[in-house]
Design a protein around this motif. Structure first.
Motif, PDB file in Angstrom:
ATOM      1  N   LYS A 339       0.824  -1.212   0.000  1.00 37.23           N
ATOM      2  CA  LYS A 339       0.000   0.000   0.000  1.00 37.23           C
ATOM      3  C   LYS A 339       0.851   1.251   0.000  1.00 37.23           C
ATOM      4  CE  LYS A 339      -4.069  -2.079   1.815  1.00 37.23           C
ATOM      5  NZ  LYS A 339      -4.843  -2.513   2.934  1.00 37.23           N
ATOM      6  N   ASP A 340       2.016   1.175   0.606  1.00 38.30           N
ATOM      7  CA  ASP A 340       2.876   2.345   0.726  1.00 38.30           C
ATOM      8  C   ASP A 340       3.768   2.519  -0.497  1.00 38.30           C
ATOM      9  OD1 ASP A 340       3.957   4.549   2.097  1.00 38.30           O
ATOM     10  OD2 ASP A 340       5.707   3.363   2.627  1.00 38.30           O
ATOM     11  N   GLY A 342       4.106  -0.162  -3.181  1.00 35.80           N
ATOM     12  CA  GLY A 342       3.916  -1.100  -4.282  1.00 35.80           C
ATOM     13  C   GLY A 342       2.870  -0.676  -5.295  1.00 35.80           C
ATOM     14  N   LEU A 343       1.774  -0.122  -4.808  1.00 39.04           N
ATOM     15  CA  LEU A 343       0.639   0.123  -5.696  1.00 39.04           C
ATOM     16  C   LEU A 343       0.147   1.558  -5.581  1.00 39.04           C
ATOM     17  CD1 LEU A 343      -1.373  -3.084  -4.765  1.00 39.04           C
ATOM     18  CD2 LEU A 343      -0.160  -2.711  -6.909  1.00 39.04           C
ATOM     19  N   VAL A 344      -0.451   2.033  -6.688  1.00 40.76           N
ATOM     20  CA  VAL A 344      -1.177   3.298  -6.626  1.00 40.76           C
ATOM     21  C   VAL A 344      -2.645   2.904  -6.443  1.00 40.76           C
ATOM     22  CG1 VAL A 344      -1.687   5.474  -7.763  1.00 40.76           C
ATOM     23  CG2 VAL A 344       0.488   4.327  -8.198  1.00 40.76           C
ATOM     24  N   CYS A 346      -5.487   4.214  -5.881  1.00 42.13           N
ATOM     25  CA  CYS A 346      -6.652   4.860  -6.490  1.00 42.13           C
ATOM     26  C   CYS A 346      -6.664   4.690  -8.009  1.00 42.13           C
ATOM     27  CB  CYS A 346      -6.697   6.328  -6.110  1.00 42.13           C
ATOM     28  SG  CYS A 346      -5.339   7.289  -6.756  1.00 42.13           S
ATOM     29  N   ARG A 347      -5.746   3.915  -8.573  1.00 37.35           N
ATOM     30  CA  ARG A 347      -5.751   3.659 -10.022  1.00 37.35           C
ATOM     31  C   ARG A 347      -6.102   2.194 -10.278  1.00 37.35           C
ATOM     32  NH1 ARG A 347      -6.991   8.046 -11.896  1.00 37.35           N
ATOM     33  NH2 ARG A 347      -6.579   7.202 -13.957  1.00 37.35           N
ATOM     34  N   GLU A 351      -3.402   0.065 -15.173  1.00 34.34           N
ATOM     35  CA  GLU A 351      -2.304   1.013 -14.985  1.00 34.34           C
ATOM     36  C   GLU A 351      -1.263   0.449 -14.032  1.00 34.34           C
ATOM     37  OE1 GLU A 351      -3.584   4.991 -14.053  1.00 34.34           O
ATOM     38  OE2 GLU A 351      -4.916   5.063 -15.777  1.00 34.34           O
ATOM     39  N   TYR A 355       2.950  -0.070 -15.335  1.00 36.06           N
ATOM     40  CA  TYR A 355       3.879   1.055 -15.147  1.00 36.06           C
ATOM     41  C   TYR A 355       5.296   0.741 -15.628  1.00 36.06           C
ATOM     42  CZ  TYR A 355       0.462   3.564 -12.281  1.00 36.06           C
ATOM     43  OH  TYR A 355      -0.647   4.229 -11.832  1.00 36.06           O
ATOM     44  N   ASP A 392     -10.451  -0.358  -9.585  1.00 35.61           N
ATOM     45  CA  ASP A 392      -9.401   0.253  -8.772  1.00 35.61           C
ATOM     46  C   ASP A 392      -8.768  -0.801  -7.871  1.00 35.61           C
ATOM     47  OD1 ASP A 392      -9.873   2.626  -9.921  1.00 35.61           O
ATOM     48  OD2 ASP A 392     -10.686   3.628  -8.162  1.00 35.61           O
ATOM     49  N   LYS A 408       3.176  -6.335 -12.216  1.00 35.25           N
ATOM     50  CA  LYS A 408       3.964  -5.192 -12.663  1.00 35.25           C
ATOM     51  C   LYS A 408       5.381  -5.628 -13.047  1.00 35.25           C
ATOM     52  CE  LYS A 408       5.244  -2.090  -9.514  1.00 35.25           C
ATOM     53  NZ  LYS A 408       5.049  -0.971  -8.580  1.00 35.25           N
TER      54      LYS A 408
ATOM     55  N   ASN B 210       0.207   7.948  -5.619  1.00 41.23           N
ATOM     56  CA  ASN B 210       1.156   7.408  -4.644  1.00 41.23           C
ATOM     57  C   ASN B 210       2.565   7.654  -5.165  1.00 41.23           C
ATOM     58  OD1 ASN B 210       2.765   5.981  -2.906  1.00 41.23           O
ATOM     59  ND2 ASN B 210       1.478   4.157  -2.867  1.00 41.23           N
ATOM     60  N   ALA B 213       5.160   4.790  -4.620  1.00 35.06           N
ATOM     61  CA  ALA B 213       4.973   3.648  -5.509  1.00 35.06           C
ATOM     62  C   ALA B 213       5.420   4.009  -6.924  1.00 35.06           C
ATOM     63  CB  ALA B 213       3.521   3.185  -5.505  1.00 35.06           C
ATOM     64  N   LYS B 278      -6.761  11.410  -8.992  1.00 38.67           N
ATOM     65  CA  LYS B 278      -8.066  11.232  -9.641  1.00 38.67           C
ATOM     66  C   LYS B 278      -8.466  12.533 -10.313  1.00 38.67           C
ATOM     67  CE  LYS B 278      -9.896   7.124  -8.485  1.00 38.67           C
ATOM     68  NZ  LYS B 278     -10.296   6.202  -9.530  1.00 38.67           N
TER      69      LYS B 278
END
Lengths: 494, 327
Positions: A339-340, A342-344, A346-347, A351, A355, A392, A408, B210, B213, B278
């Motif tokens: 969560k910190d 590794g991943l975005v 809200c996307r 995506e 990346y 998401d 990814k 993020n 990330a 967003k």
């Protein structure tokens, strides 16, 4: 019921998974008790139940023969005389020592305002009792870490404490500071204050504690007098579970086909660490919290700059100053905290899984077709359960999020893939799937490095294990030589 | 049974449309209400006039959308519009007075765009390299830019040459559609493709969603951020060209006054999250048109201009409220 503390049949579940199974725990007045166990054995959970942070699902707590309600809040528990010092310091840097100690309980003068001279005097008296000469008017920011620790203890004692819980207080202290801490613990004990001491350092336990309780996988195992046991005995008790053998076997490929070599990496957390990984090999890094494994991986991935040491890929020295450099030479890192880092969240899945693929391929545009087939392929191959590739990532379960984090790097054609705690917060089913994917990746010739605190995971997926203890490599075992006890001895350095 | 299913899927469709396009629905509701409240409002001339007036702030809003999606903010846009506009007016006067009309007009325009984009670049460099909060950096840069304009204009107004080649940019129409609005829409199309189809656009979302990330995925976070400030800078320059051409004059104290806040308002009304990660350009377009309508209606309904702020503030709160996502 003459004991100071009596905990009986404590059960605690998170999200329907029981992590403490009817644990009993009792303590005498003035006793210093060590609480031991592997990562995730339930030590901290048990102590958080005791200090009122968690509410147990079942079981009772009696303190001085008084029943403590299940719903008791931390402040109520403190009023009974139980204080906990957490692993992370809970101090406000910009307040003074005295203000921190008496936070929310400041002595008030006649006019209703805080009586600072009274507060400072009380604080100074308290600190003197601990043999500490800090001026209570100093802002905490200016203190050394050991002094901050003292302030925490002073704060805990100021509640007229009778039971003090210390969660790895020495993790950040130097040898001399640790010695001072131990003397303090002994003198508190002589004053009749009981201490529960959580630590991974078995040597310290035998040095300062009277007795030791071992937990394993959320169950109470045994309590021994320290005089009766050796450090090795404790380590054996900590592991002790029946070994499930589903191991993968020794590495059978070309021994000399080394893809990643690390030589003498040293910085403030790491001490001359060297190891190598061959093409198609799965190497696990085992050790306890604070062993420096994550830091070592960050060095390889260019996030952390070592003071000295070298990284070689295919036998050639490489300079990796950033994640961008690491990606260029085909190193991938599935980070510890998805969560910190590794991943975005809200996307969407598309995506997040593309990346690195996009970074590696030229062109201004994403390429709708290629992107779609990439994502579709990954969802199928990794069995990612989702409503669609435009969902998401935040709305996926832990296991499926981890699969996206993995996707990814699979799409990036990494030659070396580092996985830091790849199954943390992942349910059992997805966990097996991830292991299967890791095996397949290795078979396809990728060198795999796994950092894992889960002993069963280490035993079942690795062909070789490297064990670290406080920034140093303390051992290395092939699959055929692996035994949980051996690894635990190395991890605790006994 | 079949019927229930259909009904359900229809409801789902409605709820999805509402979730994603609530602001568009609200936009049409506003149109209807305005039409009823003041029938004059719906006259084509009035509507076209609204589009012309609101496009200047709208163009800044388009660039601002990028900055906000990447997790930043730009408070310097208004003063930057004045600064680059002052350069444009001064140069335009020089060029047109030296004879040879129209043709070299392109030079002052390019200089104007270069100045605004350059200031955007400076914003981005300071924010990323000195690791300072965008709020503070752009606030300070904005104050500096406003002061430079005041000095340059001696605190007064500088007049340019009112040649039609220049004034037509802001005042002209093509097939009755105002040129500023055409520019806004063309720019919006280009930026929309950039945001949704290019890798850069995706990285803008990633950086805002993020940053760590993004960094661990090998994205050049600093470059992406700097680029977003350059985009809003460029948009501000374009807005300056339109604003300056309408009067062929720059006023040191009032040119571009509060435009940055109006642009940010348009972005927020459009549903772009100030937390970053967003957002959509279509929202910003609807956002700045709604702003234009509100201003227009204030005049139509003879509401005191002193109450403009109260109405705008209420619109922001309302827009954010209906687009609030359940956590």
């Amino acid at each position: 019921m003459s004991k100071l503390l009596e905990m009986q049949g404590i059960c605690k579940s998170f999200y329907g998974v029981e992590v403490l199974h009817a644990v009993d725990f009792s303590l005498e007045k003035g006793e210093i008790r060590a609480l031991c166990g592997e990562n995730g054995a339930g030590k901290s959970t048990l102590m958080k139940v005791l200090s009122g942070i968690y509410e147990q699902n079942d079981g009772e707590v009696h303190f001085k023969n008084v029943h403590i309600k299940r719903t008791a809040e931390p402040l109520e528990v403190q009023a009974y005389g139980i204080s906990m010092i957490h692993q992370e310091l809970n101090l406000f840097d910009d307040l003074t020592v005295a203000q921190n100690i008496y936070l929310c309980r400041e002595p008030k003068g006649k006019n209703g305002l805080i009586d600072f001279s009274e507060m400072n005097m009380e604080a100074s008296r308290l600190l003197k009792r601990l043999g500490e000469s800090i001026d209570p008017k100093t802002p905490v920011r200016e203190l050394k870490i050991a002094q901050k620790q003292m302030v925490e203890i002073a704060k805990a004692i100021s509640f007229n404490v009778e039971l003090l819980i210390m969660d790895e207080p020495t993790a950040v202290l130097t040898g001399k500071e640790t010695e001072i801490m131990f003397n303090l613990m002994r003198s508190l004990s002589e004053d009749g204050i009981s201490i529960i001491y959580i630590s991974h350092r078995l040597k310290e336990i035998t040095e300062v504690c009277h007795s030791v309780t071992v937990l394993r996988d959320g169950s109470y195992i045994d309590t021994k007098k320290v005089a009766d046991v050796t450090e090795k005995d404790i380590a054996t008790l900590m592991v002790g579970r029946e070994v499930q053998h589903s191991s993968i076997g020794d590495f059978s490929g070309d021994e000399d086909d080394v893809i990643l070599e690390v030589l003498g990496v040293t910085d403030n957390m790491l001490d001359d660490v060297s190891f190598s990984v061959r093409r198609g090999e799965i190497v696990c890094f085992s050790g306890l919290v604070g062993a420096g494994r994550t830091e070592l991986m960050e060095v390889i991935f260019g996030i952390r700059r070592p003071e000295s040491g070298q990284v070689l890929i295919d036998g050639k020295p490489v300079t990796v100053k950033s994640a961008i450099d690491a990606i260029k030479i085909d190193i991938g890192l599935v980070t510890e905290d998805r969560k910190d880092t590794g991943l975005v969240l809200c996307r969407d899945i598309t995506e997040n899984s593309n990346y690195v693929f996009w970074r590696k391929n030229k062109g201004i545009f994403k390429g709708v077709k290629k992107t779609r087939s990439n994502t579709g392929g990954m969802i199928e191959r990794l069995n990612i359960k989702c409503a669609g590739s435009d969902q998401d990532v935040a709305n996926l379960s832990g296991g499926n999020q981890q699969k996206v984090a993995l996707a990814k790097w699979l799409l990036s054609d990494a030659k070396v893939l580092i996985l830091d705690e790849p199954t943390r917060g992942v349910d059992v089913g997805a966990r097996q799937e991830i292991y299967q994917i890791i095996r397949e990746l290795a078979e396809s010739g990728i060198g795999i490095v796994i950092v894992s605190s889960d002993m069963q995971e280490v035993m079942s997926v690795s062909q070789r294990v490297v064990v670290m203890h406080e920034g140093r490599k303390t051992g290395e075992l092939k699959c055929s030589e692996m035994e949980e006890e051996k690894i635990m001895y190395m991890a605790t350095n006994v | 049974m079949e019927n229930i299913k259909q009904k359900n899927s229809f409801l789902q469709l409605v709820s999805r449309v509402w979730k994603n396009y609530s602001i568009v629905v609200v936009f049409f509701v506003i149109l209807i209400i305005c039409g009823i409240a003041a029938p004059r409002f719906l006259r084509p001339n009035n509507l076209l006039n609204i589009l012309r007036n609101t496009s200047i702030v709208g163009i800044i809003g388009l660039g601002m959308t990028f900055v906000i999606i990447a997790g930043g903010i730009d408070l310097s846009s208004g003063p930057v519009l004045a600064t680059s506009g002052a350069a444009l007016i001064a140069l335009q006067k020089m060029v047109t007075e030296s004879g040879d009309p129209a043709m070299p007009l392109i030079v002052p325009i390019l200089v104007c765009l270069a100045i605004s984009t350059g200031i955007g670049f400076a914003n981005g460099i300071i924010i990323t390299k000195a690791k300072l909060p965008p709020f503070i950096v752009t606030l300070a840069v904005g104050i500096i830019a406003r002061s430079v304009v005041m000095y340059f204009c001696r605190g007064a107004t500088i007049m340019g040459n009112k040649i039609p080649e220049f004034t037509n940019i802001g005042n002209g129409s093509i097939f009755r559609i105002p040129i500023p609005f055409i520019m806004a829409i063309v720019l919006a199309l280009i930026l929309h493709v950039t945001l949704t189809r290019s890798k850069f656009g995706t990285y803008v979302f990633a950086v805002g969603g993020n940053e760590k990330a993004a960094k661990y995925s090998g994205i050049k976070v600093d470059r992406i951020k700097i680029a977003t400030y350059m985009i809003v800078g460029f948009c501000t320059g374009l807005a300056a060209v339109i604003e300056m051409s309408r009067m062929a004059a720059v006023a040191a104290t009032s040119s571009g006054m509060q435009y940055e806040f109006e642009a940010i308002t348009a972005v927020i009304i459009g549903g772009t999250s100030l937390n970053g990660g967003k957002g959509r350009l279509i929202g910003t377009i609807v956002g700045f048109i709604i702003l234009g309508i509100v201003k227009n209606m204030m005049i139509m309904l003879n509401i005191s201009p002193y109450l403009a702020g109260a109405v705008k503030g209420a619109v922001i709160l309302f827009a954010v409220l209906i687009q609030r996502r359940e956590k």
